[in-house]
Enzyme design. Structure first.
Site, PDB file in Angstrom:
ATOM      1  N   GLY A  39       0.833  -1.191   0.000  1.00 32.62           N
ATOM      2  CA  GLY A  39       0.000   0.000   0.000  1.00 32.62           C
ATOM      3  C   GLY A  39       0.869   1.243   0.000  1.00 32.62           C
ATOM      4  O   GLY A  39       0.555   2.252   0.637  1.00 32.62           O
ATOM      5  N   GLY A  62       1.506   4.553   3.718  1.00 30.23           N
ATOM      6  CA  GLY A  62       2.573   3.756   3.121  1.00 30.23           C
ATOM      7  C   GLY A  62       3.633   4.620   2.487  1.00 30.23           C
ATOM      8  O   GLY A  62       4.837   4.410   2.689  1.00 30.23           O
ATOM      9  N   TYR A 117     -15.050  -3.997   8.026  1.00 34.50           N
ATOM     10  CA  TYR A 117     -13.707  -3.430   8.087  1.00 34.50           C
ATOM     11  C   TYR A 117     -13.081  -3.655   9.466  1.00 34.50           C
ATOM     12  O   TYR A 117     -11.946  -4.130   9.582  1.00 34.50           O
ATOM     13  CB  TYR A 117     -13.777  -1.939   7.779  1.00 34.50           C
ATOM     14  CG  TYR A 117     -12.470  -1.203   7.893  1.00 34.50           C
ATOM     15  CD1 TYR A 117     -11.528  -1.246   6.867  1.00 34.50           C
ATOM     16  CD2 TYR A 117     -12.179  -0.444   9.019  1.00 34.50           C
ATOM     17  CE1 TYR A 117     -10.318  -0.561   6.971  1.00 34.50           C
ATOM     18  CE2 TYR A 117     -10.985   0.247   9.137  1.00 34.50           C
ATOM     19  CZ  TYR A 117     -10.061   0.184   8.103  1.00 34.50           C
ATOM     20  OH  TYR A 117      -8.874   0.858   8.220  1.00 34.50           O
TER      21      TYR A 117
END
Length: 275
Positions: free
Chosen positions: A38, A44, A177
């Site tokens: 990511g 990231g 999530y």
């Protein structure tokens, strides 16, 4: 009697990313090699920048090849940056990622398993396709990113997983999530035990509200962002650099006695009530 802030008053602007840790980390990370999934944007990319500034080599993985190319140009790290377009939910893609890493750098000193996605809706509205996608990236992807990296991860290396503050507070439309992130937190604890014989440390960084593309897509109005900000004791939204500092610390030898832990980087969101 202690005075609180007037209602609606904001804290002064705070400069972020200036923790003074760069010099200390420079000697710790020089010439080491880290994988960041990511890595094309947000936390990231900020972590990749922090690691490069500390003298490390970085392998950036992400689904968008064009975004990775833009990130590499922005980082300006030359041969110290390798980009590999990767869908972490695909074991074949992860094999190719590790193969490219081995070919360029021979080994890894650490991994930041950061790639993630979300589908926010009420539980009754979650589709099977949503479930497969979110679990595939957020849990399967994290699990096999680490597993596939182990053959080239040095003994004494470090792994950091990206969790979420939502494992500590329930929010109705985040069940899918949050469940994947809870799995990630538990995974860090079990991997810490599993990999201890190789002295590989495994920890979690759980961000609060951090201004990323995902956050902006969900909180897409100024009113929504202000609502989030008002819940944070420090009075500001997090920046990707705030998370990068914590990740770089955990990847460094300065955290050599820390494993199986979760560091919540949320400005006090989950533990304190703003005045």
């Amino acid at each position: 009697m202690r005075r609180g802030r007037p209602p609606g008053a904001a804290f002064p602007e705070v400069r972020t990313g200036g923790c003074g840790c760069h010099a200390a980390l420079m000697t710790r990370l020089d010439s080491k090699t880290f994988l960041v999934t990511g890595g094309g944007s947000g936390m990231g990319l900020a972590t990749a920048r922090r690691l490069l500034d500390s003298g490390a080599n970085v392998v950036l993985a992400g689904r968008s090849e064009s975004r990775l190319e833009t990130a590499a140009k922005d980082l300006n790290g030359g041969d110290r940056v390798l980009t590999v377009a990767t869908d972490v939910a695909s074991l074949g893609a992860l094999d190719a990622l590790i193969g490219a890493t081995r070919e360029r750098f021979n080994h890894l000193d650490g991994v930041f398993a950061n790639a993630g996605t979300a589908a926010f809706s009420r539980s009754a509205d979650v589709s099977e396709a949503d479930f497969d996608t979110v679990v595939g990236v957020n849990f399967k992807g994290v699990y096999f990113t680490v597993a596939k990296a182990l053959p080239i991860l040095v003994d004494g290396g470090s792994v950091v997983l990206n969790g979420s503050w939502l494992t500590h507070r329930g929010m109705g439309f985040t069940s899918l999530y949050a469940a994947t992130k809870a799995a990630v937190v538990n995974l860090a604890r079990t991997l810490a035990a599993d990999l201890a014989d190789r002295r590989i440390r495994v920890n979690v960084v759980s961000p609060g509200y951090v201004v990323t593309d995902m956050f902006n897509a969900i909180s897409d109005t100024e009113e929504a962002r202000e609502f989030c900000r008002q819940q944070v004791v420090l009075g500001r939204l997090g920046q990707p650099a705030d998370i990068a500092d914590a990740v770089a610390f955990l990847l460094s030898d300065q955290a050599s006695y820390i494993t199986g832990q979760e560091i919540v980087v949320d400005g006090g969101l989950t533990t304190s009530i703003p005045m």
